[in-house]
Design a protein around this motif. Structure first.
Motif, PDB file in Angstrom:
ATOM      1  N   SER A   1      13.685  41.006  43.387  1.00 49.03           N
ATOM      2  CA  SER A   1      14.508  41.425  42.265  1.00 49.03           C
ATOM      3  C   SER A   1      14.078  40.651  41.037  1.00 49.03           C
ATOM      4  O   SER A   1      13.654  39.506  41.132  1.00 49.03           O
ATOM      5  N   TYR A   2      14.200  41.293  39.903  1.00 47.74           N
ATOM      6  CA  TYR A   2      13.770  40.692  38.635  1.00 47.74           C
ATOM      7  C   TYR A   2      14.927  40.642  37.654  1.00 47.74           C
ATOM      8  O   TYR A   2      15.839  41.465  37.703  1.00 47.74           O
TER       9      TYR A   2
ATOM     10  N   VAL B   1       3.472  40.501  42.860  1.00 43.57           N
ATOM     11  CA  VAL B   1       4.507  40.113  43.834  1.00 43.57           C
ATOM     12  C   VAL B   1       3.997  40.168  45.264  1.00 43.57           C
ATOM     13  O   VAL B   1       4.697  39.779  46.190  1.00 43.57           O
ATOM     14  N   ARG B   2       2.773  40.668  45.454  1.00 44.93           N
ATOM     15  CA  ARG B   2       2.140  40.720  46.779  1.00 44.93           C
ATOM     16  C   ARG B   2       3.061  41.397  47.797  1.00 44.93           C
ATOM     17  O   ARG B   2       3.539  40.794  48.760  1.00 44.93           O
ATOM     18  N   LEU B   3       3.283  42.687  47.561  1.00 41.27           N
ATOM     19  CA  LEU B   3       4.209  43.459  48.381  1.00 41.27           C
ATOM     20  C   LEU B   3       3.882  43.389  49.874  1.00 41.27           C
ATOM     21  O   LEU B   3       2.719  43.465  50.281  1.00 41.27           O
TER      22      LEU B   3
ATOM     23  N   ALA C   1      11.590  30.814  45.519  1.00 42.33           N
ATOM     24  CA  ALA C   1      11.559  32.259  45.284  1.00 42.33           C
ATOM     25  C   ALA C   1      11.315  32.598  43.817  1.00 42.33           C
ATOM     26  O   ALA C   1      10.826  33.698  43.505  1.00 42.33           O
ATOM     27  N   PHE C   2      11.634  31.689  42.912  1.00 41.90           N
ATOM     28  CA  PHE C   2      11.448  31.981  41.496  1.00 41.90           C
ATOM     29  C   PHE C   2       9.986  32.297  41.205  1.00 41.90           C
ATOM     30  O   PHE C   2       9.075  31.574  41.618  1.00 41.90           O
ATOM     31  N   LEU C   3       9.760  33.399  40.480  1.00 42.38           N
ATOM     32  CA  LEU C   3       8.400  33.823  40.136  1.00 42.38           C
ATOM     33  C   LEU C   3       8.343  34.127  38.639  1.00 42.38           C
ATOM     34  O   LEU C   3       8.683  35.227  38.205  1.00 42.38           O
TER      35      LEU C   3
ATOM     36  N   VAL D   1      11.193  36.956  46.264  1.00 36.52           N
ATOM     37  CA  VAL D   1      10.659  37.004  44.904  1.00 36.52           C
ATOM     38  C   VAL D   1      11.820  37.210  43.931  1.00 36.52           C
ATOM     39  O   VAL D   1      12.380  38.299  43.844  1.00 36.52           O
ATOM     40  N   ALA D   2      12.191  36.136  43.242  1.00 32.33           N
ATOM     41  CA  ALA D   2      13.215  36.190  42.198  1.00 32.33           C
ATOM     42  C   ALA D   2      12.477  36.112  40.867  1.00 32.33           C
ATOM     43  O   ALA D   2      12.254  35.033  40.319  1.00 32.33           O
ATOM     44  N   GLY D   3      12.068  37.262  40.371  1.00 32.89           N
ATOM     45  CA  GLY D   3      11.221  37.297  39.187  1.00 32.89           C
ATOM     46  C   GLY D   3      11.988  36.978  37.926  1.00 32.89           C
ATOM     47  O   GLY D   3      13.178  37.282  37.794  1.00 32.89           O
ATOM     48  N   ILE D   4      11.297  36.344  36.978  1.00 32.35           N
ATOM     49  CA  ILE D   4      11.873  36.049  35.676  1.00 32.35           C
ATOM     50  C   ILE D   4      10.903  36.520  34.618  1.00 32.35           C
ATOM     51  O   ILE D   4       9.709  36.257  34.669  1.00 32.35           O
ATOM     52  N   GLY D   5      11.414  37.247  33.631  1.00 31.38           N
ATOM     53  CA  GLY D   5      10.603  37.706  32.521  1.00 31.38           C
ATOM     54  C   GLY D   5      11.507  38.348  31.492  1.00 31.38           C
ATOM     55  O   GLY D   5      12.725  38.355  31.636  1.00 31.38           O
ATOM     56  N   GLY D   6      10.918  38.875  30.441  1.00 32.75           N
ATOM     57  CA  GLY D   6      11.690  39.597  29.437  1.00 32.75           C
ATOM     58  C   GLY D   6      12.156  38.756  28.276  1.00 32.75           C
ATOM     59  O   GLY D   6      12.539  39.286  27.240  1.00 32.75           O
TER      60      GLY D   6
END
Length: 582
Positions: A278-279, A217-219, A338-340, A309-314
């Motif tokens: 957020s993820y 996410v490259r904080l 923003a989707f990651l 960063v709108a993370g998607i996983g799981g």
């Protein structure tokens, strides 16, 4: 019960007093000791968006040390396991970290709200405690009766809540861990019937949180994380709790059960605190879109322009759901870039690959026939009439990993060929705790993990197309259940999550594809019409002729993290536990 105090302010996003370090520590204890020198921390909210409790990482450390010293004093030995019910509270994170000061292994387990009934939950809890040979069970006070039932006959050293534990006498010097010691056990999502506790070392955890924070996410200095994900799931535990701690980020937590009731509470806290990261699995974005569509005033006063960063996983990433989320919330500042997308699993601590920050979703449009095994080499964006499937780019593997895509004989395939994904790296689990046979079935002597996922590589990026074990084979052809489910969900009256595509035994030992559809229709004639329409719709979209069985609402089984469990659905249907509506 969680002890709460009314707070007037959250921990700050910015901290000029402490240079950021990206998990470059030997152990989780070292990471907490460093984070405690700053002013960032963790904050806990309810569904109305009210702040319930706020602690700096320094205050978390102070509580954790007290718990660790008391664990040692009350007889817990290095490597003992403590079943820790994962409520979204300061009590949980302090006890989890307190275990580290005693070199005791916390085992986060779900709350009863994750299950359909009390008996099923008690049985599940007992099975997991037996699996890890737990020495204690720490649970909220309202769970005391269930805790005692689940622990009956297990001869635990302690059963109770945080207050009862701290009321015990005793104080002793901490028993600190080393880098190659285990830090905790993580039960993977699919481990409901035969529990498999993933054994994670401090070294693995530090490597993975470094990779996710620095490369994934490259904080940035002004990043702030918001999360509703449960702590018993790897994405919630490692992604939003342990990574924020080990990289010194302030984080705001919303209880998962509160999010389920009021999903827009997630976006309210994002807006109010100018959250940047957020993820969520795809379904989290989906239910927010659906809830916003029900109320014209849902987005009043919200501003999502800070969300980078709108993370998607799981689970499998569904581009259609993400496009609908952007169409709904782009008007209040949410950026499609923003989707990651990412890919990970508990057996790799968490993260394996990440897309490019700021790029959004990248789609590979692939002929469906190429994904199901008619041919092995993919040709993207082919200009013909074959049905296309959108496959999401899950990004470049983190630097620590080697990845191979292999065929059924474990021969390594070239780029553009679909096969089973194998991963090797520092963050790969040591073992399934206490289960050498299952460990050997997925982890080779030279460290290669069989993820059980199917995918392909393209230009160095990873594309996931499904789970190998869920594949439905009809007349020698493979069909992804996700495709059948997606086709069914396009019909009016069917919601996301209402459908499970499985196979059942037919004549001559052949597989017969079946759709289990949750149904809310009362009249028999209307149900018959619905079945006929659904069958024709799915066949027209996929070419698969499915049997249709209607089951009651909310009857399809889920994993502990909320994902559809096709394996359990199939087993329950065949055993008669999941009864069809007449």
């Amino acid at each position: 019960m969680v002890e709460t105090t009314t707070m007037t302010s959250v921990t700050p996003t910015l901290d000029s007093t402490l240079p950021r370090r990206y998990s470059d520590f030997d152990t989780l204890v070292d990471a907490l000791e460093y984070a405690a020198r700053g002013i960032r921390g963790a904050n806990f909210y309810n569904a109305r968006g009210d702040l319930v409790e706020s602690l700096t990482w320094k205050e978390v450390r102070e509580r954790a040390v007290v718990i660790g010293r008391k664990l040692v004093a009350t007889g817990f030995k290095r490597g003992d396991r403590i079943a820790l019910i994962a409520e979204t509270s300061a009590n949980f994170i302090c006890f989890f970290l307190g275990c580290q000061y005693a070199s005791v292994l916390p085992v986060p387990l779900p709350l009863p709200t994750s299950f359909g009934g009390k008996d099923g939950y008690v049985s599940q809890l007992r099975g997991q405690m037996e699996s890890c040979d737990a020495s204690a069970l720490l649970a909220p006070a309202f769970m005391q009766e269930m805790s005692e039932q689940a622990a009956d006959g297990l001869k635990l050293k302690f059963i109770g809540d945080t207050a009862a534990f701290l009321a015990q006498d005793g104080d002793a010097e901490p028993n600190l861990p080393a880098a190659d010691d285990l830090a905790y056990l993580q039960y993977s999502s699919g481990s409901t019937r035969f529990p498999h506790g993933v054994a994670v070392t401090h070294r693995s955890l530090m490597s993975n949180t470094h990779g996710m924070g620095y490369h994934g996410v490259r904080l940035l200095d002004d990043d702030r994380c918001i999360s509703w994900l449960p702590f018993y799931h790897d994405m919630g535990l490692v992604g939003t709790f342990l990574t924020t701690l080990t990289c010194q980020v302030s984080v705001d937590f919303i209880p998962t059960e509160e999010f389920a009731r009021r999903p827009l509470s997630w976006l309210r806290v994002m807006s109010a605190n100018k959250g940047t990261i957020s993820y969520s699995p795809t379904f989290g974005y989906d239910i927010c879109t659906r809830r916003a569509a029900m109320r014209a005033s849902a987005m009043e006063g919200l501003d999502l322009s800070s969300w980078r960063v709108a993370g998607i996983g799981g689970d499998m990433i569904r581009p259609d759901v993400l496009r609908e989320f952007y169409e709904s919330f782009g008007q209040i500042g949410f950026s499609e870039q923003a989707f990651l997308p990412s890919y990970g699993l508990a057996e790799c601590t968490l993260g394996v690959s990440f897309g490019k920050v700021g790029q959004g979703i990248e789609i590979d449009l692939v002929e469906e026939s190429l994904l199901v095994g008619d041919r092995h080499v993919l040709v993207s964006n082919a200009d013909n009439d074959d049905r296309k499937r959108e496959v999401v780019n899950c990004g470049r593997p983190l630097p620590e990993y080697d990845i191979e895509v292999r065929d059924e004989d474990e021969n390594v395939l070239t780029e553009g060929s679909v096969g089973k994904v194998f991963v090797r790296g520092t963050s790969v689990m040591r073992e399934y705790y206490g289960d050498p046979e299952t460990t050997r079935s997925v982890l080779s002597d030279d460290g290669w993990l069989d993820t059980g996922d199917m995918g392909y590589m393209k230009n160095g990026d990873l594309y996931i197309v499904g789970r190998a074990k869920d594949m439905i084979i009809v007349n020698g052809r493979n069909h992804w259940p996700q495709d059948i489910e997606w086709a069914a969900e396009q019909m009016d009256g069917i919601k996301n999550g209402d459908i499970a595509a499985i196979s059942v035994p037919g004549e001559n030992a052949e597989e017969v594809p079946m759709i289990l559809a949750q149904c809310r229709i009362g009249e028999a004639a209307d149900r018959a019409k619905f079945v006929d329409e659904l069958k024709k719709h799915v066949q027209g979209a996929t070419g698969v002729n499915c049997l249709i069985e209607l089951v009651p609402p909310r009857s399809l089984p889920r994993t502990s993290s909320g994902k559809l469990s096709r394996t359990k659905a199939r087993n329950q249907y065949l055993s008669g536990m999941l009864r069809a509506i007449a």
